[in-house]
Design a protein around this motif. Sequence first.
Motif, PDB file in Angstrom:
ATOM      1  N   LEU A   9      48.012  40.067  45.262  1.00 54.00           N
ATOM      2  CA  LEU A   9      47.972  38.629  45.013  1.00 54.00           C
ATOM      3  C   LEU A   9      48.941  38.271  43.900  1.00 54.00           C
ATOM      4  CD1 LEU A   9      45.044  36.218  44.966  1.00 54.00           C
ATOM      5  CD2 LEU A   9      46.296  36.467  42.827  1.00 54.00           C
ATOM      6  N   LEU A  10      49.686  37.195  44.103  1.00 49.99           N
ATOM      7  CA  LEU A  10      50.548  36.622  43.071  1.00 49.99           C
ATOM      8  C   LEU A  10      49.984  35.254  42.727  1.00 49.99           C
ATOM      9  CD1 LEU A  10      53.382  36.724  41.512  1.00 49.99           C
ATOM     10  CD2 LEU A  10      54.171  35.231  43.360  1.00 49.99           C
ATOM     11  N   ALA A  11      49.730  35.003  41.457  1.00 43.23           N
ATOM     12  CA  ALA A  11      49.164  33.728  41.022  1.00 43.23           C
ATOM     13  C   ALA A  11      50.076  33.080  39.998  1.00 43.23           C
ATOM     14  CB  ALA A  11      47.773  33.932  40.423  1.00 43.23           C
ATOM     15  N   VAL A  12      50.482  31.847  40.262  1.00 42.40           N
ATOM     16  CA  VAL A  12      51.289  31.058  39.331  1.00 42.40           C
ATOM     17  C   VAL A  12      50.393  29.938  38.804  1.00 42.40           C
ATOM     18  CG1 VAL A  12      53.316  29.595  39.041  1.00 42.40           C
ATOM     19  CG2 VAL A  12      53.411  31.582  40.577  1.00 42.40           C
ATOM     20  N   GLY A  13      50.040  30.015  37.536  1.00 37.57           N
ATOM     21  CA  GLY A  13      49.199  28.980  36.945  1.00 37.57           C
ATOM     22  C   GLY A  13      47.801  28.908  37.520  1.00 37.57           C
ATOM     23  N   ARG A  14      47.336  29.977  38.146  1.00 32.40           N
ATOM     24  CA  ARG A  14      45.980  30.020  38.705  1.00 32.40           C
ATOM     25  C   ARG A  14      45.290  31.318  38.252  1.00 32.40           C
ATOM     26  NH1 ARG A  14      44.870  26.358  43.080  1.00 32.40           N
ATOM     27  NH2 ARG A  14      43.237  27.793  43.804  1.00 32.40           N
ATOM     28  N   PRO A  15      44.959  31.428  36.981  1.00 28.25           N
ATOM     29  CA  PRO A  15      44.376  32.682  36.470  1.00 28.25           C
ATOM     30  C   PRO A  15      43.044  33.037  37.117  1.00 28.25           C
ATOM     31  CG  PRO A  15      44.225  30.912  34.830  1.00 28.25           C
ATOM     32  CD  PRO A  15      45.134  30.421  35.915  1.00 28.25           C
ATOM     33  N   ARG A  16      42.284  32.029  37.570  1.00 22.92           N
ATOM     34  CA  ARG A  16      41.014  32.342  38.217  1.00 22.92           C
ATOM     35  C   ARG A  16      41.251  33.062  39.541  1.00 22.92           C
ATOM     36  NH1 ARG A  16      36.538  27.708  38.530  1.00 22.92           N
ATOM     37  NH2 ARG A  16      36.796  28.044  36.274  1.00 22.92           N
ATOM     38  N   ASP A  17      42.273  32.650  40.274  1.00 19.86           N
ATOM     39  CA  ASP A  17      42.625  33.361  41.505  1.00 19.86           C
ATOM     40  C   ASP A  17      42.906  34.825  41.212  1.00 19.86           C
ATOM     41  OD1 ASP A  17      42.327  31.158  43.097  1.00 19.86           O
ATOM     42  OD2 ASP A  17      44.424  31.039  43.737  1.00 19.86           O
ATOM     43  N   LEU A  18      43.655  35.060  40.137  1.00 20.90           N
ATOM     44  CA  LEU A  18      44.017  36.436  39.813  1.00 20.90           C
ATOM     45  C   LEU A  18      42.781  37.255  39.473  1.00 20.90           C
ATOM     46  CD1 LEU A  18      44.804  38.770  37.618  1.00 20.90           C
ATOM     47  CD2 LEU A  18      46.343  38.399  39.536  1.00 20.90           C
ATOM     48  N   ALA A  19      41.910  36.709  38.627  1.00 20.12           N
ATOM     49  CA  ALA A  19      40.727  37.459  38.211  1.00 20.12           C
ATOM     50  C   ALA A  19      39.832  37.786  39.404  1.00 20.12           C
ATOM     51  CB  ALA A  19      39.956  36.657  37.177  1.00 20.12           C
ATOM     52  N   GLN A  20      39.604  36.786  40.268  1.00 15.38           N
ATOM     53  CA  GLN A  20      38.764  37.034  41.435  1.00 15.38           C
ATOM     54  C   GLN A  20      39.480  37.940  42.445  1.00 15.38           C
ATOM     55  OE1 GLN A  20      37.259  33.364  43.095  1.00 15.38           O
ATOM     56  NE2 GLN A  20      36.477  32.647  41.132  1.00 15.38           N
ATOM     57  N   GLY A  21      40.772  37.728  42.605  1.00 14.39           N
ATOM     58  CA  GLY A  21      41.533  38.531  43.547  1.00 14.39           C
ATOM     59  C   GLY A  21      41.571  40.000  43.180  1.00 14.39           C
ATOM     60  N   ARG A  22      41.692  40.280  41.908  1.00 18.56           N
ATOM     61  CA  ARG A  22      41.726  41.676  41.475  1.00 18.56           C
ATOM     62  C   ARG A  22      40.418  42.383  41.840  1.00 18.56           C
ATOM     63  NH1 ARG A  22      43.600  43.359  35.333  1.00 18.56           N
ATOM     64  NH2 ARG A  22      44.084  45.559  35.745  1.00 18.56           N
ATOM     65  N   ARG A  23      39.307  41.681  41.662  1.00 20.56           N
ATOM     66  CA  ARG A  23      38.014  42.268  42.037  1.00 20.56           C
ATOM     67  C   ARG A  23      37.891  42.444  43.554  1.00 20.56           C
ATOM     68  NH1 ARG A  23      36.271  38.970  37.576  1.00 20.56           N
ATOM     69  NH2 ARG A  23      35.730  37.236  38.970  1.00 20.56           N
ATOM     70  N   LEU A  24      38.451  41.491  44.301  1.00 17.69           N
ATOM     71  CA  LEU A  24      38.395  41.598  45.761  1.00 17.69           C
ATOM     72  C   LEU A  24      39.251  42.751  46.272  1.00 17.69           C
ATOM     73  CD1 LEU A  24      38.502  37.823  46.783  1.00 17.69           C
ATOM     74  CD2 LEU A  24      36.560  39.393  46.958  1.00 17.69           C
ATOM     75  N   ILE A  25      40.366  43.000  45.622  1.00 14.74           N
ATOM     76  CA  ILE A  25      41.192  44.153  46.004  1.00 14.74           C
ATOM     77  C   ILE A  25      40.405  45.440  45.757  1.00 14.74           C
ATOM     78  CG2 ILE A  25      43.287  45.453  45.508  1.00 14.74           C
ATOM     79  CD1 ILE A  25      44.586  42.759  44.680  1.00 14.74           C
ATOM     80  N   GLU A  26      39.750  45.512  44.610  1.00 10.84           N
ATOM     81  CA  GLU A  26      38.983  46.710  44.283  1.00 10.84           C
ATOM     82  C   GLU A  26      37.823  46.928  45.257  1.00 10.84           C
ATOM     83  OE1 GLU A  26      37.929  45.831  40.281  1.00 10.84           O
ATOM     84  OE2 GLU A  26      39.758  46.700  39.427  1.00 10.84           O
ATOM     85  N   SER A  27      37.149  45.846  45.635  1.00 15.04           N
ATOM     86  CA  SER A  27      35.978  45.972  46.507  1.00 15.04           C
ATOM     87  C   SER A  27      36.337  46.141  47.979  1.00 15.04           C
ATOM     88  CB  SER A  27      35.085  44.749  46.353  1.00 15.04           C
ATOM     89  OG  SER A  27      35.727  43.582  46.852  1.00 15.04           O
ATOM     90  N   ALA A  28      37.544  45.675  48.367  1.00 15.33           N
ATOM     91  CA  ALA A  28      38.014  45.770  49.757  1.00 15.33           C
ATOM     92  C   ALA A  28      37.105  45.057  50.739  1.00 15.33           C
ATOM     93  CB  ALA A  28      38.210  47.234  50.166  1.00 15.33           C
TER      94      ALA A  28
END
Length: 416
Positions: free
Chosen positions: A375-394
Amino acid sequence: MSEQTAQEGTSRGGAGQERRVVVVGAGMAGVQTAVALREQGFTGTVTLIGAEPHQPYDRPPLSKAVLLGTSEGSAFDVDFDSLDIELRLGCEALGVRPADHELDTESGPVPYDVLVLATGAEPVRLPGTEGVPGVHLLRTLDDAERLRPVLARQHDIVVVGAGWIGAEFATAAREAGCAVTVVEAADRPLAGALPAEVAAPMTAWYADSGTDLRTHARVERVEPGGVVLDDGSRLPADAVVVGIGARPATGWLAGSGIELGAHGEVVADDHLRTSAGDVYAVGDCASFPSARYGTRLLVHHWDNALQGPRTVAANILGEHAAVYDPVPYFWSEQFGRFVQYAGHHAAADRMIWRGDPTGPAWSVCWLRDNRLVALLAVGRPRDLAQGRRLIESAHPLNPQSLSNPTLPLKSAVTTT
């Protein structure tokens, strides 16, 4: 006994606690390895060797705070004395003799029981410019200190390379009031890092900031007061800053027998052990196999240098075999935007936009089998935080929900 078995044996148990661990490289990866050893209970000797004479420091502030004079430095807030970590600074490593368990340095040989390679990466130089006056790199504190007066005098500056470091330096130079031209050989910024359709919207950021971006342009030569491009045009330049990439700082390992990869990096296993017994490698200088992505990763970013040392320390102590398979992460501040990236998108089979890429805030999601891989997030830090967890959980995701930027990213999780 096999080399691997011998290595595991000398990395475990009992008297091993009084062993000598030598860490080569006093950047983030090296410092965090030394600290993690103490935090995890290692009681043997820990020696941290750095080529630079400065107290160990963090690098990200160099591209802005140090350049603009808002910070005098970025020394790590670590009490090395209280942690009983011996610092040997201004001491360059020259080679390793694994069979003898000795590190060769400018100050003579240093014996070790366990060696950790954390020498990071070094910037790629523009051919033909080494020693040319007015040509700068930006990697060390000394580099930033040399560039600070250049920005203060509001010189005309040419930046070679529209990658992450080039964009960050151009941002700082524009803030300082310099006229900035960025020269990029590819057809867009970040050509080596992002797909064309994702990098394309970033082109406008340069013009919006008053930076002149020249794509499809290569430097023919640097001469006093200017840069000549391969089409014959000449750009005025009181200073030239080169940001065309970095390579692992491993040239000093030649002849050691330690396996190096295609990019010159130390080849480590999923425990961050090298091909040599009792030698580990961590940070920018090492690649590691990722079961998550099914490929070997070479990650030149701060978070990798922060996370890897904990695995190295755990494996040196030998209480359990710690596997290193992180979700890569980095961020960049450029042209008034906070850009974050997590994961590895090379093997994705689908890309989904969240938001308008011409606006101030948007994200891009990469999926494989409807599972988030990057995930690439520009000015959307919440996307990044949630996305990182979703990548980990698959977890499997609903692409339609994912594409709606008004919905939280986590709401796309589905059980089907």
